[in-house]
Design an enzyme around this catalytic site. Structure first.
Site, PDB file in Angstrom:
ATOM      1  N   CYS A  91      46.624  33.876  49.061  1.00 15.09           N
ATOM      2  CA  CYS A  91      45.990  33.392  47.831  1.00 15.09           C
ATOM      3  C   CYS A  91      45.970  31.869  47.772  1.00 15.09           C
ATOM      4  O   CYS A  91      45.059  31.278  47.184  1.00 15.09           O
ATOM      5  CB  CYS A  91      46.695  33.965  46.608  1.00 15.09           C
ATOM      6  SG  CYS A  91      48.455  33.582  46.518  1.00 15.09           S
ATOM      7  N   HIS A 169      50.637  34.242  41.846  1.00 14.06           N
ATOM      8  CA  HIS A 169      49.282  34.275  42.395  1.00 14.06           C
ATOM      9  C   HIS A 169      48.566  32.972  42.042  1.00 14.06           C
ATOM     10  O   HIS A 169      48.781  32.402  40.971  1.00 14.06           O
ATOM     11  CB  HIS A 169      48.531  35.477  41.821  1.00 14.06           C
ATOM     12  CG  HIS A 169      47.139  35.619  42.351  1.00 14.06           C
ATOM     13  ND1 HIS A 169      46.857  35.761  43.695  1.00 14.06           N
ATOM     14  CD2 HIS A 169      45.938  35.645  41.718  1.00 14.06           C
ATOM     15  CE1 HIS A 169      45.555  35.876  43.861  1.00 14.06           C
ATOM     16  NE2 HIS A 169      44.978  35.796  42.679  1.00 14.06           N
TER      17      HIS A 169
END
Length: 711
Positions: A91, A169
């Protein structure tokens, strides 16, 4: 392709080095500590790190949730660089590529330029596969990652850094074709947050969106300015109440003034048959509450002496008619007086006219503050009592029902159908409240009342008040009440809490005017009360104006969105004059609509409101003030935590660690600790990992003969 991608830490230096390894020139990553400040220099995008709340397994799947902000047009999605994250732990690289490959004025270098040209027009899924099959990106990514341990101990006291980072994230916020997009590789579509304003940069829009997402959107509101506006509006509502009583019943002022000049208060018995019967309540209460020091003497309408009140309902202290006062026997059936004709069928004007006479006769009297003030609670039972009162207010002989014995109400009744008003201090409460509020609008206001000639007064401050329960003292403040407009947390459970105060002004005045808190004076009265419905949406964003004829209307906002404290010209002579000066707004705070309310039309016309409606509005203003005080307190505490965390993060612990190790060595304990630590690692660390590797083939070899025997 999904093997070998490691977790990256959220460090601006790491991201800057990773961008350089991609071949990009002239770009660096900086960490943002203050979202309220403008960003200096050109900004290409924001990377936002947040905690991933779903299960660990689902991180490999792209979320299929779609809302109204999702961009589902394939032409728009394919023309921007938006890739699905198909590889775990990638990510961070996805977030960087989402920013860099959507910029037209950045030197991307050969690797990313080739990637951008190759994936032009691809779907998000195809772009995700392209990232996963780029060895240059994987190599640069892993070069800055912490190597994963080849084994994990069987027992750990806490989570490792790698496992902890797996719960976070990265997403990107990028400006594309004049609109702000949120690019999250774990979502099926990009999110369109719309265009930014003409007079602002795209970074301002992005900062607002991020603040709303992390719950810091309220930090942009200037709570001090909102509190100032609300307190000025509270003063205006109090002026409107005072002016309404002054206009509706001016003849009662002179009547009671002459009565007070003829007869002193102490010499009047409890069964006095004066037209207003005000001394009936003053004599018992004043005599009971008198102290030798002459400081604490309570009027009939002052909410004092908490020992006479139940813990959750601080009532007004009224002496029962069965007590002797100064040797005068009590009268079991006191005479009551009838209200004027236009108020006889209403329950909202029980005593304000008589209070105006107290104001006219008691101006300039000495006021001695009381040491133990009274705490008010937000009790729903008060409303139930008032509903019972309303149900019986149609008969000529009005009786006020109470839930338990020994709780006399503010009114008493007799067989002749006359009404005796026992609460004489409403106007004094209003007037003294206004006088104190003009001194300092930035601090909680206080109530000061005077009961009449020859008796000291009592001041009830709105802060630092003890709990109604005599045995304990509450440390809660008025800022713990939910907002009247935007707080969904109000419930009977919270309201029944004796340590959760309501507005002392509203609670006292409503009990004086109505006996107890009226059912329509609940905080949830927005749908039922006209004043709250009309003025509620603008009560915290603009000032109210009270005209000479009693019309209450909001002032037009001249400059909105400044976020600075409004400059006003406060009214003068609110105690002695019924026509305060107009208040004008120079700068108004941001007028954001509150949820659950309908903003009125642009042309706001003023209207006259009844005392009940004004008291409901006053209660909502008090609740809104309490809500903003709570928010301001929360922001202050949050800032303190930020500073503590920053000091903890930037503190150099090396000196302390070296000193501690030196002390252990001097005491001869260092060698033993090191040896013990090594032995523990041998039992739980490398040896266990090696044993696991050897046991797997052994188990397979042992299992085959058993299967052969079964066959």
């Amino acid at each position: 392709m999904n093997k070998g991608w490691l977790e990256l830490e959220s460090d601006p230096g790491l991201f800057t080095l990773l961008v350089e390894d991609f071949g990009v020139k002239g770009v660096q990553v900086e960490e943002i500590y203050d979202l309220q400040s403008k960003c200096q220099g050109p900004v290409y995008g924001f990377i936002f790190l947040f905690k991933w709340i779903e299960e660990r397994r689902s991180r490999r799947k792209v979320s299929t949730l779609v809302d109204d902000t999702s961009v589902i047009d394939d032409d728009i999605v394919n023309n921007m660089f938006f890739a699905h994250q198909l590889i775990p732990n990638s990510c961070a690289t996805h977030a960087l590529l989402s920013v860099l490959l959507n910029c037209s004025n950045v030197d991307l270098g050969p690797t990313l330029s080739r990637m951008k040209d190759f994936t032009k027009g691809f779907s998000p899924e195809s772009k995700g596969y392209a990232i996963g099959n780029a060895p240059e990106l994987a190599k640069a990514h892993n070069s800055h990652a912490r190597p994963e341990p080849r084994h994990l101990p069987e027992k750990q006291n806490g989570l490792s850094a790698v496992r902890t980072m797996e719960a976070f994230h990265f997403v990107s916020y990028v400006p594309i074709t004049g609109r702000l997009f949120e690019l999250d590789g774990l979502k099926v579509y990009p999110i369109d947050h719309g265009p930014w304003g003409e007079d602002e940069e795209w970074t301002d829009k992005a900062r607002r969106v991020i603040m709303e997402r992390i719950g810091l959107a309220t930090a942009g509101i200037k709570y001090e300015a909102r509190l100032h506006v609300l307190k000025v509006n509270r003063q205006t509502v109090l002026e409107a109440l005072q002016q309404l009583i002054r206009v509706t019943q001016p003849e009662l002022i002179q009547t009671h003034k002459s009565q007070e000049s003829q007869l002193p208060e102490e010499s009047k018995p409890a069964s006095s048959k004066s037209p207003l019967a005000l001394e009936t309540s003053r004599a018992p209460v004043a005599s009971e509450s008198t102290h030798t020091d002459g400081v604490e003497e309570v009027a009939g309408s002052c909410p004092q002496a908490p020992t006479h009140s139940p813990p959750s309902k601080p009532k007004l202290v009224v002496k029962p008619p069965g007590s002797n006062i100064n040797g005068v026997p009590p009268n079991p059936t006191p005479i009551v007086q009838r209200l004027p004709a236009f108020l006889d069928n209403h329950n909202y004007a029980k005593s304000p006219m008589q209070e105006e006479e107290d104001l006219a006769a008691g101006v300039g009297r000495s006021r001695v503050p009381v040491r133990p003030p009274q705490q008010y609670s937000d009790d729903e039972d008060d409303y139930e009592d008032e509903e019972e009162d309303d149900a019986q207010s149609t008969s000529s002989a009005i009786r006020y029902k109470r839930k338990g014995p020994g709780k006399p109400g503010p009114l008493s009744s007799s067989g002749d159908g006359q009404l005796s008003v026992l609460q004489p201090n409403t106007i004094n409460v209003l007037a003294e409240k206004l006088k104190e509020s003009q001194k300092d609008l930035s601090i909680p206001l206080s109530i000061k009342t005077s009961s009449g000639a020859g008796s000291p007064a009592v001041a009830v401050p709105t802060h630092s008040q003890p709990s109604p329960t005599p045995s304990n003292e509450s440390t809660d403040t008025a800022s713990e009440i939910g907002s009247a407009f935007n707080s969904p947390l109000r419930s009977p459970i919270r309201s029944a809490n004796p340590t959760r105060p309501s507005s002392p002004v509203t609670s006292h005045i409503s009990k004086v005017l109505f006996g107890e808190d009226d059912s329509l004076l609940r905080v949830d009265c927005i749908r039922y009360n006209r004043a709250v419905r009309d003025l509620g949406p603008v009560i915290s964003t603009g000032l109210l104006h009270l005209a000479e004829d009693g019309v209450l209307s909001p002032l037009a906002l001249t400059e909105s969105g400044k976020g600075s404290s409004p400059s006003i010209r406060p009214s003068q002579g609110s105690q002695g004059s019924g026509s305060p000066e107009e208040k004008e707004v120079v700068e108004a705070v941001d007028s954001r609509e509150k949820p659950g309310l309908v903003r009125p039309s642009e042309s706001l016309n003023g209207e006259k409101y009844s005392p009940k409606e004004l008291l409901a509005l006053l209660k909502c203003v008090e609740a809104e003030i309490a809500n903003y005080e709570a928010c301001l307190k929360e922001e202050v505490e949050k800032r303190k935590k930020f500073k503590i965390d920053d000091q903890r993060r930037t503190h150099n612990y090396d000196e302390f660690i070296c000193t501690f190790i030196s002390m252990l060595a001097q005491e001869g304990m260092l060698a033993n600790l090191v040896e013990q630590n090594i032995s523990v690692r041998r039992r739980q660390g490398v040896s266990i990992g090696r044993l696991h590797k050897q046991r797997k083939p052994d188990r397979r070899k042992r299992s085959r003969p058993y299967k052969a025997k079964r066959q």
